[in-house]
Design a protein around this motif. Structure first.
Motif, PDB file in Angstrom:
ATOM      1  N   GLU A 174       0.838  -1.192   0.000  1.00 55.98           N
ATOM      2  CA  GLU A 174       0.000   0.000   0.000  1.00 55.98           C
ATOM      3  C   GLU A 174       0.876   1.246   0.000  1.00 55.98           C
ATOM      4  O   GLU A 174       1.962   1.265   0.583  1.00 55.98           O
ATOM      5  CB  GLU A 174      -0.921   0.007   1.217  1.00 55.98           C
ATOM      6  N   GLY A 175       0.406   2.268  -0.660  1.00 54.52           N
ATOM      7  CA  GLY A 175       1.113   3.537  -0.664  1.00 54.52           C
ATOM      8  C   GLY A 175       2.262   3.613  -1.631  1.00 54.52           C
ATOM      9  O   GLY A 175       2.986   4.606  -1.676  1.00 54.52           O
ATOM     10  N   GLY A 176       2.455   2.560  -2.441  1.00 52.60           N
ATOM     11  CA  GLY A 176       3.551   2.551  -3.396  1.00 52.60           C
ATOM     12  C   GLY A 176       3.116   2.964  -4.782  1.00 52.60           C
ATOM     13  O   GLY A 176       2.030   3.525  -4.997  1.00 52.60           O
ATOM     14  N   LEU A 177       3.951   2.645  -5.731  1.00 59.82           N
ATOM     15  CA  LEU A 177       3.719   3.035  -7.119  1.00 59.82           C
ATOM     16  C   LEU A 177       2.519   2.302  -7.712  1.00 59.82           C
ATOM     17  O   LEU A 177       2.352   1.098  -7.516  1.00 59.82           O
ATOM     18  CB  LEU A 177       4.969   2.729  -7.949  1.00 59.82           C
ATOM     19  N   ILE A 178       1.713   3.038  -8.467  1.00 56.86           N
ATOM     20  CA  ILE A 178       0.601   2.474  -9.236  1.00 56.86           C
ATOM     21  C   ILE A 178       0.749   2.943 -10.675  1.00 56.86           C
ATOM     22  O   ILE A 178       0.995   4.131 -10.934  1.00 56.86           O
ATOM     23  CB  ILE A 178      -0.768   2.931  -8.684  1.00 56.86           C
ATOM     24  N   VAL A 179       0.619   2.022 -11.605  1.00 60.92           N
ATOM     25  CA  VAL A 179       0.634   2.344 -13.028  1.00 60.92           C
ATOM     26  C   VAL A 179      -0.586   1.679 -13.652  1.00 60.92           C
ATOM     27  O   VAL A 179      -0.837   0.491 -13.411  1.00 60.92           O
ATOM     28  CB  VAL A 179       1.914   1.839 -13.718  1.00 60.92           C
ATOM     29  N   ALA A 180      -1.356   2.422 -14.415  1.00 68.35           N
ATOM     30  CA  ALA A 180      -2.589   1.895 -14.997  1.00 68.35           C
ATOM     31  C   ALA A 180      -2.730   2.368 -16.435  1.00 68.35           C
ATOM     32  O   ALA A 180      -2.070   3.325 -16.857  1.00 68.35           O
ATOM     33  CB  ALA A 180      -3.799   2.330 -14.172  1.00 68.35           C
ATOM     34  N   ALA A 181      -3.602   1.693 -17.167  1.00 68.50           N
ATOM     35  CA  ALA A 181      -3.782   2.029 -18.583  1.00 68.50           C
ATOM     36  C   ALA A 181      -5.234   1.861 -18.994  1.00 68.50           C
ATOM     37  O   ALA A 181      -5.990   1.086 -18.390  1.00 68.50           O
ATOM     38  CB  ALA A 181      -2.895   1.153 -19.464  1.00 68.50           C
ATOM     39  N   LEU A 182      -5.601   2.598 -20.021  1.00 67.25           N
ATOM     40  CA  LEU A 182      -6.901   2.478 -20.682  1.00 67.25           C
ATOM     41  C   LEU A 182      -6.638   2.579 -22.172  1.00 67.25           C
ATOM     42  O   LEU A 182      -5.789   3.376 -22.601  1.00 67.25           O
ATOM     43  CB  LEU A 182      -7.848   3.573 -20.208  1.00 67.25           C
ATOM     44  N   VAL A 183      -7.366   1.789 -22.978  1.00 66.55           N
ATOM     45  CA  VAL A 183      -7.109   1.803 -24.418  1.00 66.55           C
ATOM     46  C   VAL A 183      -8.387   1.553 -25.191  1.00 66.55           C
ATOM     47  O   VAL A 183      -9.248   0.769 -24.770  1.00 66.55           O
ATOM     48  CB  VAL A 183      -6.038   0.744 -24.787  1.00 66.55           C
ATOM     49  N   ALA A 184      -8.538   2.255 -26.303  1.00 62.29           N
ATOM     50  CA  ALA A 184      -9.613   1.999 -27.267  1.00 62.29           C
ATOM     51  C   ALA A 184      -8.958   1.365 -28.481  1.00 62.29           C
ATOM     52  O   ALA A 184      -8.159   2.005 -29.176  1.00 62.29           O
ATOM     53  CB  ALA A 184     -10.322   3.297 -27.653  1.00 62.29           C
ATOM     54  N   VAL A 185      -9.269   0.086 -28.722  1.00 64.69           N
ATOM     55  CA  VAL A 185      -8.586  -0.705 -29.744  1.00 64.69           C
ATOM     56  C   VAL A 185      -9.402  -0.717 -31.029  1.00 64.69           C
ATOM     57  O   VAL A 185     -10.474  -1.319 -31.105  1.00 64.69           O
ATOM     58  CB  VAL A 185      -8.353  -2.145 -29.252  1.00 64.69           C
ATOM     59  N   ASN A 186      -8.891  -0.055 -32.037  1.00 60.66           N
ATOM     60  CA  ASN A 186      -9.540   0.044 -33.345  1.00 60.66           C
ATOM     61  C   ASN A 186      -8.454  -0.159 -34.403  1.00 60.66           C
ATOM     62  O   ASN A 186      -8.171   0.698 -35.219  1.00 60.66           O
ATOM     63  CB  ASN A 186     -10.185   1.423 -33.492  1.00 60.66           C
ATOM     64  N   ALA A 187      -7.826  -1.333 -34.344  1.00 56.32           N
ATOM     65  CA  ALA A 187      -6.569  -1.565 -35.034  1.00 56.32           C
ATOM     66  C   ALA A 187      -6.732  -2.120 -36.437  1.00 56.32           C
ATOM     67  O   ALA A 187      -7.571  -2.992 -36.676  1.00 56.32           O
ATOM     68  CB  ALA A 187      -5.709  -2.524 -34.221  1.00 56.32           C
ATOM     69  N   PHE A 188      -5.886  -1.665 -37.342  1.00 57.18           N
ATOM     70  CA  PHE A 188      -5.780  -2.266 -38.668  1.00 57.18           C
ATOM     71  C   PHE A 188      -5.264  -3.700 -38.541  1.00 57.18           C
ATOM     72  O   PHE A 188      -5.695  -4.599 -39.253  1.00 57.18           O
ATOM     73  CB  PHE A 188      -4.826  -1.438 -39.522  1.00 57.18           C
ATOM     74  N   GLY A 189      -4.345  -3.926 -37.620  1.00 55.52           N
ATOM     75  CA  GLY A 189      -3.729  -5.231 -37.453  1.00 55.52           C
ATOM     76  C   GLY A 189      -4.528  -6.188 -36.600  1.00 55.52           C
ATOM     77  O   GLY A 189      -5.684  -5.945 -36.246  1.00 55.52           O
ATOM     78  N   ASP A 190      -3.896  -7.309 -36.255  1.00 58.59           N
ATOM     79  CA  ASP A 190      -4.496  -8.345 -35.425  1.00 58.59           C
ATOM     80  C   ASP A 190      -4.185  -8.063 -33.955  1.00 58.59           C
ATOM     81  O   ASP A 190      -3.183  -7.432 -33.629  1.00 58.59           O
ATOM     82  CB  ASP A 190      -3.904  -9.724 -35.762  1.00 58.59           C
ATOM     83  N   VAL A 191      -5.022  -8.580 -33.072  1.00 60.22           N
ATOM     84  CA  VAL A 191      -4.756  -8.518 -31.642  1.00 60.22           C
ATOM     85  C   VAL A 191      -4.362  -9.909 -31.170  1.00 60.22           C
ATOM     86  O   VAL A 191      -5.068 -10.883 -31.421  1.00 60.22           O
ATOM     87  CB  VAL A 191      -5.981  -8.017 -30.853  1.00 60.22           C
ATOM     88  N   ARG A 192      -3.218  -9.983 -30.480  1.00 59.20           N
ATOM     89  CA  ARG A 192      -2.706 -11.254 -29.989  1.00 59.20           C
ATOM     90  C   ARG A 192      -2.442 -11.166 -28.493  1.00 59.20           C
ATOM     91  O   ARG A 192      -2.106 -10.105 -27.974  1.00 59.20           O
ATOM     92  CB  ARG A 192      -1.409 -11.621 -30.721  1.00 59.20           C
ATOM     93  N   ASP A 193      -2.598 -12.268 -27.827  1.00 59.63           N
ATOM     94  CA  ASP A 193      -2.292 -12.352 -26.402  1.00 59.63           C
ATOM     95  C   ASP A 193      -0.777 -12.489 -26.260  1.00 59.63           C
ATOM     96  O   ASP A 193      -0.208 -13.502 -26.672  1.00 59.63           O
ATOM     97  CB  ASP A 193      -2.994 -13.558 -25.795  1.00 59.63           C
ATOM     98  N   PRO A 194      -0.088 -11.483 -25.685  1.00 60.65           N
ATOM     99  CA  PRO A 194       1.376 -11.568 -25.584  1.00 60.65           C
ATOM    100  C   PRO A 194       1.843 -12.755 -24.760  1.00 60.65           C
ATOM    101  O   PRO A 194       2.956 -13.251 -24.956  1.00 60.65           O
ATOM    102  CB  PRO A 194       1.756 -10.240 -24.902  1.00 60.65           C
TER     103      PRO A 194
END
Length: 327
Positions: A174-194
């Motif tokens: 608790e009280g440490g670093l937090i990093v978060a993301a939000l994305v709207a995916v409208n890609a020409f390419g394919d989406v793959r699970d890394p």
């Protein structure tokens, strides 16, 4: 932890969604000063209020970021976000008025649903007024409502994109670093699970398999048209970063897109990543950037997994066993 962008204190998220017209917008507001940067890698972007985020910009703080459908038409939705903030006395004090500073970026969704349906100032106001710090919907909602993936063989072979989010607490505690993301995916390419290498969404071939966009490009080059795609991402953190550091985080965030989307940053995409720092936690820029890329790639996967089919575009969940084999 909520596992979303709102895990960063001071971040609020709200959507406006038009499922009939297959478009929408997502407002990300900040209840405290946020240092914002942006990095554009796609060649077909449409933005508003981003020029001042460069290294020579004098005012790098922003009160909000808007991700919206509607192509360039959708930029008008930022007027509604500004009106909402102005009514609450939020903005840069210039003596005679307070000017809300809102950065905005659009994706192309006019080929999904109705081309006449575009986010406007009313939708921007709706998204801003619904913004809260807590759980919010993912998938076919907000800026991800009309999003698609893998359209090299035409929209009749494409799949549903969407909106996703993810967060992490590097190091734990608790009280440490937090990093978060939000994305709207409208890609020409394919989406793959890394994590698995599985193709989740892309151009659908006869027989139910998913094609590889890179392999299809030489024969289908005539179908590649300007500006009909674009993935829009935001990385937020409670770290204390200056303008050059937050810019670097935005740049590193693109690594997350590259891990989950193939190809990415093409001439027909307007891919960009915003980064926002609004905290006082001491953290190295590289740590924030590396984790930003990680949560952004996770958010891309969540976006397509959470999406529901719309306007003839099937979602990942509607394919056999939640996915399809690659050709």
């Amino acid at each position: 932890m909520l596992g979303n962008l709102c895990d960063v204190p001071g971040v609020l998220v709200g959507h406006a969604t038009d499922r009939e017209g297959a478009t929408g917008c997502t407002a990300v507001l900040f209840d405290r000063p946020a240092v914002v940067g942006v990095d554009v890698r796609g060649s077909s972007p449409e933005t508003r209020g981003t020029a001042g985020l460069g290294q020579t910009g004098i005012v790098r703080h922003r009160q909000g970021i808007l991700l919206t459908g509607g192509s360039a038409f959708g930029l008008s939705a930022a007027d509604g976000v500004m009106r909402y903030l102005e009514e609450r006395g939020i903005g840069l004090d210039v003596g005679v008025a307070r000017i809300p500073l809102v950065a905005a970026a659009v994706l192309f969704d006019l080929a999904t649903g109705s081309a006449d349906a575009r986010p406007d100032a009313a939708m921007g106001y709706e998204a801003a007024s619904s913004a809260e710090s807590g759980a919010f919907e993912e998938g076919t909602v907000g800026a991800g409502t009309g999003a698609s993936v893998g359209n090299i063989l035409g929209m009749e072979r494409a799949m549903k994109g969407g909106l996703g989010t993810a967060s992490a607490r590097p190091g734990g505690g608790e009280g440490g670093l937090i990093v978060a993301a939000l994305v709207a995916v409208n890609a020409f390419g394919d989406v793959r699970d890394p994590g698995t290498g599985e193709t989740l969404a892309g151009p659908r071939l006869d027989g139910g398999a998913l094609g590889d966009t890179v392999e299809l490009m030489p024969e289908a080059a005539a179908r590649v048209r300007w500006g009909e795609n674009t993935t829009l991402g935001i990385v937020a953190t409670n770290a204390r970063l200056d303008t050059s550091q937050v810019q670097k985080v935005a740049e590193m965030g693109h690594d997350g897109l590259a891990r989950a989307i193939s190809p990415v940053h093409t001439t027909v995409d307007g891919d960009l990543v915003f980064a926002a720092a609004l905290g006082e936690v001491d953290a190295a820029t590289d740590v924030v950037g590396a984790w930003g890329a990680r949560v952004l790639s996770e958010a891309v996967v969540r976006a397509v997994r959470a999406a529901s089919g719309l306007s003839g575009l099937p979602s990942v969940s509607e394919l056999p066993l939640g996915g399809a084999p690659r050709a």
